[in-house]
Write a protein that holds these residues in place. Structure first.
Motif, PDB file in Angstrom:
ATOM      1  N   ASN A  18       0.860  -1.186   0.000  1.00 46.71           N
ATOM      2  CA  ASN A  18       0.000   0.000   0.000  1.00 46.71           C
ATOM      3  C   ASN A  18       0.895   1.233   0.000  1.00 46.71           C
ATOM      4  N   ARG A  19       0.284   2.389  -0.008  1.00 44.90           N
ATOM      5  CA  ARG A  19       1.028   3.645  -0.113  1.00 44.90           C
ATOM      6  C   ARG A  19       2.021   3.829   1.033  1.00 44.90           C
ATOM      7  N   SER A  20       1.685   3.324   2.219  1.00 45.47           N
ATOM      8  CA  SER A  20       2.604   3.502   3.353  1.00 45.47           C
ATOM      9  C   SER A  20       3.875   2.662   3.182  1.00 45.47           C
ATOM     10  N   HIS A  21       3.822   1.588   2.395  1.00 47.28           N
ATOM     11  CA  HIS A  21       4.990   0.754   2.148  1.00 47.28           C
ATOM     12  C   HIS A  21       5.681   1.087   0.835  1.00 47.28           C
ATOM     13  N   PHE A  22       4.958   1.719  -0.094  1.00 46.88           N
ATOM     14  CA  PHE A  22       5.529   2.004  -1.411  1.00 46.88           C
ATOM     15  C   PHE A  22       4.960   3.329  -1.906  1.00 46.88           C
ATOM     16  N   ASP A  23       5.531   4.411  -1.412  1.00 46.47           N
ATOM     17  CA  ASP A  23       5.069   5.760  -1.746  1.00 46.47           C
ATOM     18  C   ASP A  23       5.738   6.206  -3.043  1.00 46.47           C
ATOM     19  N   LEU A  24       4.943   6.428  -4.071  1.00 44.30           N
ATOM     20  CA  LEU A  24       5.486   6.801  -5.378  1.00 44.30           C
ATOM     21  C   LEU A  24       6.177   8.159  -5.387  1.00 44.30           C
ATOM     22  N   GLN A  25       6.041   8.909  -4.322  1.00 43.43           N
ATOM     23  CA  GLN A  25       6.719  10.199  -4.222  1.00 43.43           C
ATOM     24  C   GLN A  25       8.009  10.102  -3.407  1.00 43.43           C
ATOM     25  N   ASN A  26       8.355   8.902  -2.979  1.00 37.37           N
ATOM     26  CA  ASN A  26       9.555   8.681  -2.175  1.00 37.37           C
ATOM     27  C   ASN A  26      10.492   7.749  -2.942  1.00 37.37           C
ATOM     28  N   LYS A  27      11.375   8.332  -3.729  1.00 39.61           N
ATOM     29  CA  LYS A  27      12.257   7.535  -4.593  1.00 39.61           C
ATOM     30  C   LYS A  27      13.120   6.561  -3.801  1.00 39.61           C
ATOM     31  N   LYS A  28      13.736   7.028  -2.726  1.00 35.10           N
ATOM     32  CA  LYS A  28      14.594   6.150  -1.929  1.00 35.10           C
ATOM     33  C   LYS A  28      13.790   5.003  -1.333  1.00 35.10           C
ATOM     34  N   GLY A  29      12.605   5.298  -0.839  1.00 37.29           N
ATOM     35  CA  GLY A  29      11.749   4.253  -0.290  1.00 37.29           C
ATOM     36  C   GLY A  29      11.361   3.223  -1.329  1.00 37.29           C
ATOM     37  N   ALA A  58       0.787  19.825 -10.265  1.00 29.26           N
ATOM     38  CA  ALA A  58       1.604  19.425 -11.413  1.00 29.26           C
ATOM     39  C   ALA A  58       2.875  18.681 -11.002  1.00 29.26           C
ATOM     40  N   GLU A  59       3.530  19.132  -9.957  1.00 23.96           N
ATOM     41  CA  GLU A  59       4.773  18.478  -9.536  1.00 23.96           C
ATOM     42  C   GLU A  59       4.497  17.042  -9.067  1.00 23.96           C
ATOM     43  N   LYS A  60       3.442  16.862  -8.274  1.00 28.53           N
ATOM     44  CA  LYS A  60       3.076  15.529  -7.789  1.00 28.53           C
ATOM     45  C   LYS A  60       2.761  14.615  -8.972  1.00 28.53           C
ATOM     46  N   VAL A  61       2.005  15.115  -9.930  1.00 26.84           N
ATOM     47  CA  VAL A  61       1.631  14.318 -11.099  1.00 26.84           C
ATOM     48  C   VAL A  61       2.881  13.916 -11.887  1.00 26.84           C
ATOM     49  N   TYR A  62       3.808  14.831 -12.045  1.00 25.13           N
ATOM     50  CA  TYR A  62       5.043  14.527 -12.762  1.00 25.13           C
ATOM     51  C   TYR A  62       5.826  13.419 -12.060  1.00 25.13           C
ATOM     52  N   VAL A  63       5.908  13.506 -10.742  1.00 25.47           N
ATOM     53  CA  VAL A  63       6.640  12.487  -9.980  1.00 25.47           C
ATOM     54  C   VAL A  63       5.951  11.129 -10.085  1.00 25.47           C
ATOM     55  N   VAL A  64       4.639  11.100  -9.837  1.00 28.89           N
ATOM     56  CA  VAL A  64       3.896   9.838  -9.820  1.00 28.89           C
ATOM     57  C   VAL A  64       3.791   9.214 -11.208  1.00 28.89           C
ATOM     58  N   ASN A  65       3.491  10.014 -12.218  1.00 31.74           N
ATOM     59  CA  ASN A  65       3.271   9.481 -13.563  1.00 31.74           C
ATOM     60  C   ASN A  65       4.544   9.389 -14.404  1.00 31.74           C
ATOM     61  N   ALA A  68       8.329   8.108 -11.032  1.00 31.28           N
ATOM     62  CA  ALA A  68       8.176   6.834 -10.304  1.00 31.28           C
ATOM     63  C   ALA A  68       8.310   5.623 -11.236  1.00 31.28           C
ATOM     64  N   PRO A  69       7.641   5.607 -12.389  1.00 33.65           N
ATOM     65  CA  PRO A  69       7.833   4.470 -13.290  1.00 33.65           C
ATOM     66  C   PRO A  69       9.282   4.322 -13.757  1.00 33.65           C
ATOM     67  N   GLU A  70       9.959   5.444 -13.943  1.00 29.45           N
ATOM     68  CA  GLU A  70      11.368   5.391 -14.336  1.00 29.45           C
ATOM     69  C   GLU A  70      12.206   4.743 -13.230  1.00 29.45           C
ATOM     70  N   VAL A  71      11.944   5.133 -11.977  1.00 26.55           N
ATOM     71  CA  VAL A  71      12.672   4.543 -10.846  1.00 26.55           C
ATOM     72  C   VAL A  71      12.426   3.032 -10.809  1.00 26.55           C
ATOM     73  N   MET A  72      11.167   2.618 -10.982  1.00 28.91           N
ATOM     74  CA  MET A  72      10.845   1.185 -10.976  1.00 28.91           C
ATOM     75  C   MET A  72      11.597   0.457 -12.085  1.00 28.91           C
TER      76      MET A  72
END
Length: 75
Positions: A18-29, A58-65, A68-72
């Motif tokens: 869930n979000r608490s274990h895998f936060d798409l706005q937390n790259k290191k996490g 806009a910043e949140k959307v850029y990170v999440v969309n 985050a997929p790039e980090v994955m």
């Protein structure tokens, strides 16, 4: 979410953070979680899709969309 779980279940073990274990706005996490769980495949069904809210966040959307997929993909 639930339909996707049922569809993927026959393929093997599913790790469903869930979000608490895998936060798409937390790259290191995200990197830490992926390295710890060592998944064979990652299915990312998360996305910011509310257009009106996307303009406000806009910043949140850029990170999440975008980021985050790039980090994955790179982990």
């Amino acid at each position: 979410g639930l339909h996707l779980q049922h569809t993927l279940a026959p393929l093997g073990e599913l790790i469903l953070p869930n979000r608490s274990h895998f936060d798409l706005q937390n790259k290191k996490g995200m990197v830490d979680f992926i390295k710890e769980t060592k998944p064979d495949v990652i299915v990312n069904s998360a996305a910011c899709t509310n257009v009106d809210k996307a303009e406000e966040e806009a910043e949140k959307v850029y990170v999440v969309n975008g980021e985050a997929p790039e980090v994955m993909a790179q982990t």
